[in-house]
Design an enzyme around this catalytic site. Structure first.
Site, PDB file in Angstrom:
ATOM      1  N   LYS A 121      40.281  -2.070  18.045  1.00 54.21           N
ATOM      2  CA  LYS A 121      40.698  -3.617  18.212  1.00 54.21           C
ATOM      3  C   LYS A 121      41.795  -3.781  17.420  1.00 54.21           C
ATOM      4  CE  LYS A 121      39.258  -7.076  16.056  1.00 54.21           C
ATOM      5  NZ  LYS A 121      38.265  -7.837  15.525  1.00 54.21           N
ATOM      6  N   ASP A 139      38.273  -8.528  21.366  1.00 55.91           N
ATOM      7  CA  ASP A 139      37.372  -9.211  20.398  1.00 55.91           C
ATOM      8  C   ASP A 139      36.184  -9.822  21.248  1.00 55.91           C
ATOM      9  OD1 ASP A 139      38.463 -11.453  21.397  1.00 55.91           O
ATOM     10  OD2 ASP A 139      38.968 -12.248  19.425  1.00 55.91           O
TER      11      ASP A 139
END
Length: 220
Positions: A121, A139
């Site tokens: 991420k 996320d």
């Protein structure tokens, strides 16, 4: 699961709601962004933004972070969750940047994920925001919204969500979509109190209909 036509409609609608969606972490260069994203793990952007202005005034380069005593850096970021492990990771990644990349943040995701505290991420955020590389960083907001709306399956892992979004969304829209889904999840389709009654996507949202039905409100 939504059809491609439905997904296009969802993304167009969210785009109209949040046309100016962008990274909200305060930064002025790729290195500051990298540190800010590492700090944001399991913490809000708003909290991180309270700390980073002073932090980046004190530490301007990987060398500065590498040279400061660990205990001092821990105190500088103490108000952020997991500050001890984050302080260690920032020092380690600063050392790696100096040793392997001449003090510069690499733009390639495969290189970014080798840095301490940098997962997929974080690498996607840095590649997208700092280097304009097409990417979708998943996320908690992106994952929640994608599953609630039926773009992805409830049982999908974070990696499966990312791959599904990349497959169903044109590459040139990945980065914009990433930010818009975050804004939609952060300010509208919230975790605990989603604004279902005011949502323009309610008629096609399985989660919203289910929530309202429990309250005795039927949605066609």
């Amino acid at each position: 699961m939504l059809t491609k036509k439905q997904i296009d409609y969802v993304l167009d609608t969210i785009g109209e709601m949040f046309p100016e969606a962008e990274c909200e972490l305060t930064h002025s260069n790729p290195f500051e962004l990298l540190v800010a994203v590492v700090l944001s793990a399991q913490a809000t952007d708003a909290l991180v933004n309270k700390v980073t202005p002073g932090l980046f005034k004190k530490y301007k380069s990987p060398e500065d972070f590498m040279e400061v005593p660990l205990e001092e850096l821990e105190q500088d970021i103490r108000s952020i969750g997991l500050f001890r492990s984050k302080a260690k990771n920032i020092k380690k990644l600063s050392y790696s940047l100096i040793e392997k990349y001449d003090g510069k943040v690499p733009s390639e995701r495969d290189e970014l994920v080798t840095l301490a505290g940098v997962g997929r991420k974080t690498a996607n955020v840095v590649a997208s925001v700092a280097f304009d590389e097409p990417a979708i960083a998943v996320d908690t907001h992106v994952e929640r919204v994608s599953k609630r709306l039926g773009i992805c399956r409830w049982k999908d892992s974070v990696l499966e969500v990312e791959k599904t979004l990349m497959r169903k969304i044109p590459e040139e829209l990945w980065s914009d979509t990433h930010h818009r889904l975050i804004f939609f999840g952060r300010y509208h389709c919230k975790s605990q109190s989603p604004q279902c009654m005011e949502c323009p996507l309610l008629h096609m949202c399985r989660e919203g209909k289910k929530r309202l039905k429990k309250k005795g409100i039927e949605v066609k």
